[in-house]
Write a protein that holds these residues in place. Structure first.
Motif, mmCIF file in Angstrom:
data_model
loop_
_atom_site.group_PDB
_atom_site.id
_atom_site.type_symbol
_atom_site.label_atom_id
_atom_site.label_comp_id
_atom_site.label_asym_id
_atom_site.label_seq_id
_atom_site.Cartn_x
_atom_site.Cartn_y
_atom_site.Cartn_z
ATOM 1 N N VAL A 79 -30.863 -17.259 -93.010
ATOM 2 C CA VAL A 79 -31.924 -16.520 -93.457
ATOM 3 C C VAL A 79 -30.568 -16.090 -94.454
ATOM 4 C CG1 VAL A 79 -31.069 -14.821 -92.434
ATOM 5 C CG2 VAL A 79 -33.408 -15.279 -93.097
ATOM 6 N N LYS A 80 -31.397 -15.328 -95.780
ATOM 7 C CA LYS A 80 -31.179 -14.916 -96.572
ATOM 8 C C LYS A 80 -32.155 -13.617 -97.490
ATOM 9 C CE LYS A 80 -33.044 -17.337 -100.538
ATOM 10 N NZ LYS A 80 -32.793 -18.393 -101.982
ATOM 11 N N LEU A 81 -31.675 -12.717 -97.767
ATOM 12 C CA LEU A 81 -32.443 -11.405 -98.204
ATOM 13 C C LEU A 81 -33.019 -11.933 -99.210
ATOM 14 C CD1 LEU A 81 -29.350 -8.974 -98.841
ATOM 15 C CD2 LEU A 81 -32.116 -8.743 -97.177
ATOM 16 N N GLN A 82 -34.687 -12.216 -99.061
ATOM 17 C CA GLN A 82 -35.215 -11.747 -100.142
ATOM 18 C C GLN A 82 -35.237 -10.983 -101.683
ATOM 19 O OE1 GLN A 82 -39.560 -10.971 -99.109
ATOM 20 N NE2 GLN A 82 -40.151 -12.216 -100.752
ATOM 21 N N ALA A 83 -35.751 -11.912 -103.094
ATOM 22 C CA ALA A 83 -35.104 -11.297 -103.819
ATOM 23 C C ALA A 83 -35.592 -9.919 -104.525
ATOM 24 C CB ALA A 83 -35.462 -12.508 -105.419
ATOM 25 N N GLY A 84 -34.875 -8.873 -105.084
ATOM 26 C CA GLY A 84 -35.300 -7.688 -105.091
ATOM 27 C C GLY A 84 -34.573 -6.364 -103.747
ATOM 28 N N GLN A 85 -34.090 -7.188 -102.801
ATOM 29 C CA GLN A 85 -34.364 -6.376 -101.420
ATOM 30 C C GLN A 85 -32.487 -5.984 -102.146
ATOM 31 O OE1 GLN A 85 -36.234 -5.548 -99.416
ATOM 32 N NE2 GLN A 85 -37.691 -6.613 -100.475
ATOM 33 N N GLU A 86 -31.314 -6.326 -102.564
ATOM 34 C CA GLU A 86 -30.382 -5.407 -102.733
ATOM 35 C C GLU A 86 -30.128 -4.467 -102.740
ATOM 36 O OE1 GLU A 86 -31.457 -8.023 -104.477
ATOM 37 O OE2 GLU A 86 -30.802 -9.377 -103.754
ATOM 38 N N LEU A 87 -29.335 -3.400 -102.201
ATOM 39 C CA LEU A 87 -29.257 -2.268 -102.551
ATOM 40 C C LEU A 87 -28.982 -1.669 -104.372
ATOM 41 C CD1 LEU A 87 -27.525 -0.067 -99.355
ATOM 42 C CD2 LEU A 87 -29.491 0.014 -100.178
ATOM 43 N N THR A 88 -28.825 -0.691 -104.920
ATOM 44 C CA THR A 88 -28.828 -0.313 -105.982
ATOM 45 C C THR A 88 -27.418 0.835 -105.970
ATOM 46 O OG1 THR A 88 -30.560 1.253 -106.791
ATOM 47 C CG2 THR A 88 -31.417 -1.119 -106.844
ATOM 48 N N THR A 89 -27.099 0.553 -107.293
ATOM 49 C CA THR A 89 -25.600 1.121 -106.957
ATOM 50 C C THR A 89 -25.862 2.993 -106.904
ATOM 51 O OG1 THR A 89 -25.895 1.782 -109.081
ATOM 52 C CG2 THR A 89 -24.510 0.254 -107.952
ATOM 53 N N THR A 90 -27.389 3.527 -107.416
ATOM 54 C CA THR A 90 -28.178 4.694 -107.092
ATOM 55 C C THR A 90 -28.300 4.578 -105.547
ATOM 56 O OG1 THR A 90 -29.206 4.451 -109.669
ATOM 57 C CG2 THR A 90 -29.787 6.107 -108.365
ATOM 58 N N THR A 91 -28.838 4.309 -105.315
ATOM 59 C CA THR A 91 -29.447 4.496 -103.765
ATOM 60 C C THR A 91 -27.901 4.258 -103.022
ATOM 61 O OG1 THR A 91 -31.210 2.495 -104.297
ATOM 62 C CG2 THR A 91 -31.185 3.264 -101.603
ATOM 63 N N THR A 92 -27.256 3.593 -103.359
ATOM 64 C CA THR A 92 -25.849 3.758 -102.104
ATOM 65 C C THR A 92 -25.088 5.052 -102.924
ATOM 66 O OG1 THR A 92 -25.381 0.858 -102.548
ATOM 67 C CG2 THR A 92 -23.224 2.516 -102.054
ATOM 68 N N ALA A 93 -24.903 5.549 -103.807
ATOM 69 C CA ALA A 93 -24.663 7.022 -104.355
ATOM 70 C C ALA A 93 -25.586 7.889 -103.699
ATOM 71 C CB ALA A 93 -24.816 7.330 -105.786
ATOM 72 N N ALA A 94 -26.387 7.948 -103.627
ATOM 73 C CA ALA A 94 -27.475 8.563 -102.726
ATOM 74 C C ALA A 94 -27.049 9.109 -101.671
ATOM 75 C CB ALA A 94 -28.855 7.888 -102.756
ATOM 76 N N LEU A 95 -27.031 8.048 -100.589
ATOM 77 C CA LEU A 95 -26.335 7.942 -99.462
ATOM 78 C C LEU A 95 -25.265 8.606 -98.655
ATOM 79 C CD1 LEU A 95 -27.552 4.540 -98.421
ATOM 80 C CD2 LEU A 95 -28.683 6.088 -97.916
ATOM 81 N N GLU A 96 -24.182 7.929 -99.538
ATOM 82 C CA GLU A 96 -23.157 8.508 -99.728
ATOM 83 C C GLU A 96 -22.721 10.376 -100.264
ATOM 84 O OE1 GLU A 96 -20.473 6.705 -101.510
ATOM 85 O OE2 GLU A 96 -21.272 4.908 -100.492
ATOM 86 N N ASP A 97 -23.769 10.994 -100.857
ATOM 87 C CA ASP A 97 -23.491 12.272 -101.596
ATOM 88 C C ASP A 97 -24.670 13.001 -101.781
ATOM 89 O OD1 ASP A 97 -22.764 14.447 -102.578
ATOM 90 O OD2 ASP A 97 -22.578 13.679 -104.543
ATOM 91 N N PRO A 98 -24.775 14.114 -100.652
ATOM 92 C CA PRO A 98 -26.081 14.614 -100.699
ATOM 93 C C PRO A 98 -26.929 14.855 -102.002
ATOM 94 C CG PRO A 98 -25.082 15.128 -98.886
ATOM 95 C CD PRO A 98 -23.789 13.952 -99.580
ATOM 96 N N SER A 99 -25.921 15.502 -102.648
ATOM 97 C CA SER A 99 -26.013 16.518 -104.266
ATOM 98 C C SER A 99 -27.119 15.575 -105.040
ATOM 99 C CB SER A 99 -24.827 16.514 -104.916
ATOM 100 O OG SER A 99 -24.518 15.689 -105.229
ATOM 101 N N HIS A 100 -27.551 13.676 -104.686
ATOM 102 C CA HIS A 100 -27.881 13.230 -105.298
ATOM 103 C C HIS A 100 -29.517 13.072 -104.891
ATOM 104 C CE1 HIS A 100 -23.845 11.241 -106.609
ATOM 105 N NE2 HIS A 100 -25.002 11.119 -107.813
ATOM 106 N N SER A 101 -29.609 13.780 -103.896
ATOM 107 C CA SER A 101 -31.376 13.813 -103.741
ATOM 108 C C SER A 101 -32.586 14.050 -104.010
ATOM 109 C CB SER A 101 -30.762 13.984 -101.953
ATOM 110 O OG SER A 101 -31.145 15.091 -101.467
ATOM 111 N N HIS A 102 -33.490 13.930 -103.314
ATOM 112 C CA HIS A 102 -34.432 14.877 -104.905
ATOM 113 C C HIS A 102 -35.173 15.703 -104.137
ATOM 114 C CE1 HIS A 102 -34.492 12.014 -107.837
ATOM 115 N NE2 HIS A 102 -33.543 10.531 -107.093
ATOM 116 N N GLY A 103 -34.756 15.858 -102.973
ATOM 117 C CA GLY A 103 -35.170 17.167 -101.826
ATOM 118 C C GLY A 103 -35.428 18.111 -102.266
ATOM 119 N N GLY A 104 -35.408 18.979 -103.216
ATOM 120 C CA GLY A 104 -35.622 20.137 -104.075
ATOM 121 C C GLY A 104 -33.987 20.919 -103.518
ATOM 122 N N PRO A 105 -34.267 22.473 -103.956
ATOM 123 C CA PRO A 105 -33.264 22.792 -103.678
ATOM 124 C C PRO A 105 -32.452 23.193 -102.857
ATOM 125 C CG PRO A 105 -34.936 24.347 -104.684
ATOM 126 C CD PRO A 105 -35.710 22.939 -104.229
#
Length: 105
Positions: A79-105
């Motif tokens: 099996v392989k991931l369907q095209a467009g299912q890869e994690l982007t570097t922005t998503t990975t950075a947001a996972l690793e650093d909570p300051s990148h989240s868009h959840g208000g102040p």
């Protein structure tokens, strides 16, 4: 209990995939009975689990493993991931650093 008798668990696909046997696209959230086993590998103290399941259309065997380092699953064979299912570097950075989240102040 299927897990205790046969090592079988209910596995839900976390992302869209394509079967390499029949080229059928399978959506995220589709559930399968899967044989769960541990590998000889570990990531620090975390065990790495392997799930063996089969395509509903062609019975082609798939193998998917946990990846605790990247906090995801790896498609090992069948099996392989369907095209467009890869994690982007922005998503990975947001996972690793909570300051990148868009959840208000």
């Amino acid at each position: 209990n299927q897990w205790l008798q046969n090592g079988v668990v209910r596995f839900e696909l976390p992302f869209k995939v394509v079967c390499l046997g029949c080229q059928q696209s399978i959506g995220a959230g589709t559930r399968y009975n899967a044989k769960k086993s541990t590998t000889d590998e570990t990531y620090f103290s975390s065990k790495i689990y392997e799930f063996q399941l089969a395509c509903r259309n062609c019975q082609h065997e798939w193998v998917i493993r946990t990846n605790p380092r990247d906090r995801c699953f790896d498609c090992i064979s069948g099996v392989k991931l369907q095209a467009g299912q890869e994690l982007t570097t922005t998503t990975t950075a947001a996972l690793e650093d909570p300051s990148h989240s868009h959840g208000g102040p």
